[in-house]
Design an enzyme around this catalytic site. Structure first.
Site, short mmCIF file in Angstrom:
data_model
loop_
_atom_site.label_atom_id
_atom_site.label_comp_id
_atom_site.label_asym_id
_atom_site.label_seq_id
_atom_site.Cartn_x
_atom_site.Cartn_y
_atom_site.Cartn_z
N CYS A 50 0.81 -1.21 0.00
CA CYS A 50 0.00 0.00 0.00
C CYS A 50 0.85 1.27 0.00
O CYS A 50 0.39 2.33 -0.43
CB CYS A 50 -0.94 0.00 1.20
SG CYS A 50 -0.10 -0.10 2.79
N ASN A 51 2.09 1.19 0.48
CA ASN A 51 2.93 2.40 0.49
C ASN A 51 4.32 2.15 -0.07
O ASN A 51 5.28 2.83 0.29
CB ASN A 51 3.03 2.97 1.91
CG ASN A 51 3.50 1.94 2.92
OD1 ASN A 51 4.22 1.02 2.58
ND2 ASN A 51 3.07 2.11 4.15
N SER A 109 9.31 0.56 7.32
CA SER A 109 7.84 0.59 7.25
C SER A 109 7.29 1.87 7.86
O SER A 109 7.96 2.54 8.65
CB SER A 109 7.25 -0.61 7.98
OG SER A 109 7.64 -1.82 7.36
N GLU A 114 6.60 -3.39 12.09
CA GLU A 114 5.42 -4.20 11.72
C GLU A 114 5.88 -5.43 10.94
O GLU A 114 6.84 -5.39 10.18
CB GLU A 114 4.43 -3.35 10.92
CG GLU A 114 4.98 -2.74 9.64
CD GLU A 114 4.73 -3.60 8.43
OE1 GLU A 114 4.03 -4.62 8.56
OE2 GLU A 114 5.24 -3.26 7.36
N SER A 115 5.16 -6.54 11.14
CA SER A 115 5.57 -7.80 10.55
C SER A 115 4.84 -8.12 9.25
O SER A 115 5.18 -9.11 8.59
CB SER A 115 5.33 -8.94 11.56
OG SER A 115 3.96 -8.97 11.95
N SER A 194 -3.38 0.26 12.42
CA SER A 194 -4.76 0.64 12.71
C SER A 194 -5.54 -0.56 13.24
O SER A 194 -6.36 -0.43 14.15
CB SER A 194 -5.43 1.18 11.45
OG SER A 194 -4.78 2.35 11.00
#
Length: 486
Positions: A50-51, A109, A114-115, A194
């Protein structure tokens, strides 16, 4: 051949460009195929999230590789190279390996540690394997990256850092909004952080959780998981109503630019009910995004308390026993792991690069031994004692093996420990008359081309492409003097 990555991420591109460049699995497959068919890349794999959109490729020329990978990205996304150029970055050789390991470890990230990115790297590798765009080199490298990412998670606990940050942010929530069991929450975004925020709020007993996201389907999935409801982030009226009702707002979208500006929050507070006849009830706004989702001016609004990553880390640093207080140490350890793994990869590559020299040297020795043993058998004739001939053959082999042991072991050790392996391998080739060129020399040549270009991986692809001289047109052949056909 050497490794080159060309891509764009939340660090270099605004959300509007990332959204236009977003690719699904099919698009990622097509981009990898286009990179391989460009003529510059022998192997290619695409990491599309997404990024982030990155193409990792084995290329034989730096400038041509940058040009062709940028063109492939442009063709797959529909964005002109002229528009993409300032947003695209590159890493080459050892820096590309360092970048991949950093990404796999979650250190690049939006939510550090984050995994989810490990699963995305694994999916990229699987697509490349299925389509045949990943060969032995990239397969081995991405397998290493997955192992590095898993090691970072296991040895640093950074995959729990996000959880600790959410917990720390909510520890002071009741002091602002009162009993959480009677509170409503709004989670802006539907990514991994989130989702962690929504589940933490739900576990803490928040009365109702609403999820807002640009993609309604993702918002609904997360909302259903916590028994809440969803609103489109693009629906201003719905978002304003959700903001007005929320006691706690947690935002982490990965966008470049403010998702919640002061005007929108002020408008929502104008509709927010008061407490005991006073003005609008207090609100806690937690901004877990980097860069920030929440306009700093929101903190100046009466009754609003804004907590961001900087405040959270300062709070954790002042309270060593607080959850996530080891985040800084975890980041340092993770970075040390990545650096260690990059050095190990370099040593492995250097040792593998001198293998052709070792193989050629041993092949030469074997040919010499076979020739001499053949002459010995011919001189001794058919009446020679077979046991004597066999023992003589073994003795010659032992002598040659002992003579070759030190140089072959030494060249491997020098290659693994530093850059001297290349010169040692070249000396062996010269001394023993070995033909060909070591693969380490080839790799050094590719990196040398990068150095001579007077650019670095901090430059944008646009700067690299601008540094490439225009091709000199080839003059047509002169007609024959007699004017006849050539």
């Amino acid at each position: 051949m050497s490794l080159l990555v060309v891509g764009m991420s939340h660090r270099t591109s605004p959300i509007s460009v990332l959204e236009r460049a977003a690719l699904d699995g099919t698009g990622a497959r097509q981009l990898a195929a286009a990179a391989c068919s460009s003529g510059s890349a022998a192997e290619a794999v695409v990491l599309a999230t997404c990024n982030r959109l990155e193409v990792y490729a084995e290329v034989d020329a730096f400038h041509a590789g940058v040009r062709d990978l940028a063109a492939a990205i442009s063709g797959s996304t529909g964005l002109p190279v002229e528009e993409l150029g300032e947003h695209l970055y590159f890493h080459h050789g050892e820096r590309a390996v360092d970048h991949l390991f950093t990404v796999a470890g979650g250190l690049d990230s939006m939510a550090v540690g984050e995994s989810q990115v490990l699963g995305q790297v694994r999916a990229a590798l699987r697509r490349g394997q299925e389509d045949g765009t990943v060969g032995r080199t990239l397969d081995h490298l991405l397998q290493q990256a997955l192992r590095v990412g898993k090691r970072v998670q296991t040895e640093t606990g950074l995959d729990r850092a996000g959880h600790s940050l959410v917990e720390a942010a909510l520890d002071g929530a009741e002091a602002v909004v009162g009993d959480l069991a009677a509170a409503r929450a709004l989670v802006v975004g539907a990514g991994s952080m989130s989702a962690l925020a929504a589940t933490t709020l739900h576990r803490r007993g928040v009365a109702r959780v609403t999820v807002a996201n640009r993609t309604p389907a993702r918002a609904r999935r997360l909302a259903e998981a916590v028994g809440g409801d969803a609103v489109p982030l693009t629906d201003e009226a719905a978002l304003r109503a959700a903001l007005a009702a929320a006691d706690v707002v947690v935002s982490c979208t990965g966008a470049v630019g403010h998702v919640l500006d002061a005007r929108a929050v002020a408008a929502a507070r104008a509709e927010r009910p008061g407490r005991g006849g006073a003005g609008p009830a207090p609100q806690l706004v937690v901004d877990l995004a980097l860069p920030r989702d929440v306009d700093p001016a929101v903190a100046a609004l009466e009754g609003v308390v804004v907590v961001g990553l900087a405040e959270l880390r300062e709070r954790l640093a002042r309270t060593p026993s607080a959850p996530g207080a080891g985040l800084g140490a975890g980041l340092a350890l993770a970075r040390a792991i990545v650096e260690e793994e990059v050095l190990a990869h370099q040593a492995e590559q250097r040792a593998a690069a001198v293998a052709p020299t070792v193989t050629a040297l041993r092949s030469l020795a074997r040919d010499v031994v076979d020739a001499e043993v053949g002459r010995l058998r011919s001189r001794l004739g058919a009446d020679a004692d077979p046991r004597t001939v066999a023992e003589a053959e073994r003795a010659v082999h032992r002598v040659v093996d002992k003579l070759l042991h030190t140089p072959t072991v030494r060249v491997k050790a020098l290659a693994a420990d530093g850059e001297h392996g290349a010169s040692y391998a070249a000396a062996l080739r010269e001394l023993f008359g070995l033909e060909g060129e070591s693969s380490l020399d080839s790799r050094a040549g590719a990196v040398g081309a990068l150095a001579s270009a007077d650019v670095s991986s901090s430059a944008s692809v646009a700067q690299v492409l601008a540094a490439v001289p225009a091709p000199v047109p080839t003059a047509p052949p002169a007609p024959p003097a007699d004017g006849g056909a050539a």
